[in-house]
Design a protein around this motif. Structure first.
Motif, PDB file in Angstrom:
ATOM      1  N   ALA A 158       0.839  -1.210   0.000  1.00 54.87           N
ATOM      2  CA  ALA A 158       0.000   0.000   0.000  1.00 54.87           C
ATOM      3  C   ALA A 158       0.871   1.256   0.000  1.00 54.87           C
ATOM      4  N   ALA A 159       1.922   1.263   0.806  1.00 59.06           N
ATOM      5  CA  ALA A 159       2.835   2.411   0.851  1.00 59.06           C
ATOM      6  C   ALA A 159       3.574   2.573  -0.477  1.00 59.06           C
ATOM      7  N   GLU A 219       1.180   4.094  -2.889  1.00 63.97           N
ATOM      8  CA  GLU A 219       0.907   5.490  -2.525  1.00 63.97           C
ATOM      9  C   GLU A 219       2.018   6.418  -3.018  1.00 63.97           C
ATOM     10  N   LYS A 236       0.610   6.412  -9.620  1.00 61.71           N
ATOM     11  CA  LYS A 236      -0.463   6.002  -8.702  1.00 61.71           C
ATOM     12  C   LYS A 236      -1.851   6.443  -9.160  1.00 61.71           C
ATOM     13  N   THR A 270      -7.091  -0.244  -5.909  1.00 59.46           N
ATOM     14  CA  THR A 270      -6.138   0.574  -5.155  1.00 59.46           C
ATOM     15  C   THR A 270      -6.851   1.277  -3.999  1.00 59.46           C
ATOM     16  N   LYS A 271      -8.131   1.615  -4.196  1.00 56.20           N
ATOM     17  CA  LYS A 271      -8.899   2.235  -3.109  1.00 56.20           C
ATOM     18  C   LYS A 271      -9.031   1.269  -1.930  1.00 56.20           C
ATOM     19  N   SER A 282      -5.608   0.751  -0.169  1.00 57.13           N
ATOM     20  CA  SER A 282      -5.262   1.908   0.651  1.00 57.13           C
ATOM     21  C   SER A 282      -6.121   1.982   1.909  1.00 57.13           C
ATOM     22  N   LYS A 283      -7.410   1.753   1.749  1.00 55.17           N
ATOM     23  CA  LYS A 283      -8.328   1.824   2.887  1.00 55.17           C
ATOM     24  C   LYS A 283      -8.003   0.760   3.937  1.00 55.17           C
ATOM     25  N   TYR A 320      -5.018  -1.180   4.218  1.00 51.98           N
ATOM     26  CA  TYR A 320      -3.634  -1.400   4.652  1.00 51.98           C
ATOM     27  C   TYR A 320      -2.772  -0.153   4.767  1.00 51.98           C
ATOM     28  N   ARG A 321      -3.322   1.021   4.525  1.00 52.22           N
ATOM     29  CA  ARG A 321      -2.515   2.234   4.650  1.00 52.22           C
ATOM     30  C   ARG A 321      -2.039   2.383   6.088  1.00 52.22           C
TER      31      ARG A 321
END
Length: 186
Positions: free
Chosen positions: A100-101, A104, A109, A176-177, A180-181, A183-184
């Motif tokens: 996730a990082a 980002e 991205k 990707t959403k 990110s949601k 595992y960010r």
């Protein structure tokens, strides 16, 4: 014999890595985790993910590859299939925040719609946030089945025709959403 093949594979893996445009995903401590990735264009049929993301032909995706030889080396002495499965699940779970990082901070991205992988290890994928979809192209499915069969033979403790047949390769997707949601780290 398996140990000998693993040694050869371990030796040849850097050559494979050099020719595939893969990049290692590392965490903050620069520790190399089990994902290797590359940006790719999707060539399959349209897929609609549960969060509404639509993946169409030629969309930009981040393809994830498990570092199979590293995993197999770690699991070489483990005989219990359940323990092997737990180890792989935990390794992927541990690596997903770094993925996730990585995404980002990726220069593309905004263009990357989802991560995609192909695996026969799809039990437990939903708990990680992945969705599985069948590979529609018979030729591509056959090609993937052959390559995964070789990996399976090197990794399995008990090889049977039935167990080989039940491990059909499938696409794994996570938008990707959703990545990110879920595992960010920030």
């Amino acid at each position: 014999m398996k140990g000998w093949f693993l040694s050869i594979w371990y030796f040849l893996d850097p050559i494979y890595y050099a020719f595939t445009r893969l990049t290692y995903v590392k965490d903050e401590s620069k520790k190399n985790l089990i994902f290797r990735v590359r940006v790719t264009r999707y060539k399959g049929r349209e897929v609609v993910l549960s969060d509404g993301t639509i993946i169409r032909k030629n969309d930009t995706l981040l393809k994830i590859h498990l570092h199979n030889v590293k995993l197999l080396k770690e699991l070489y002495q483990v005989q219990c299939e359940v323990k092997r499965g737990r180890h792989i699940f935990q390794s992927v779970l541990t690596a997903l925040p770094a993925l996730a990082a990585y995404l980002e901070n990726h220069p593309q991205k905004e263009d990357i719609k989802a991560v995609i992988g192909i695996t026969t290890l799809h039990r437990g994928c939903r708990r990680l946030g992945f969705e599985t979809h069948d590979i529609k192209s018979r030729c591509y499915q056959f090609f993937k089945k052959v390559t995964f069969t070789l990996i399976y033979i090197l990794s399995a403790t008990n090889i049977s025709k039935e167990s080989m047949q039940k491990h059909q390769p499938k696409y794994l997707f996570m938008s990707t959403k959703a990545l990110s949601k879920r595992y960010r780290v920030n």
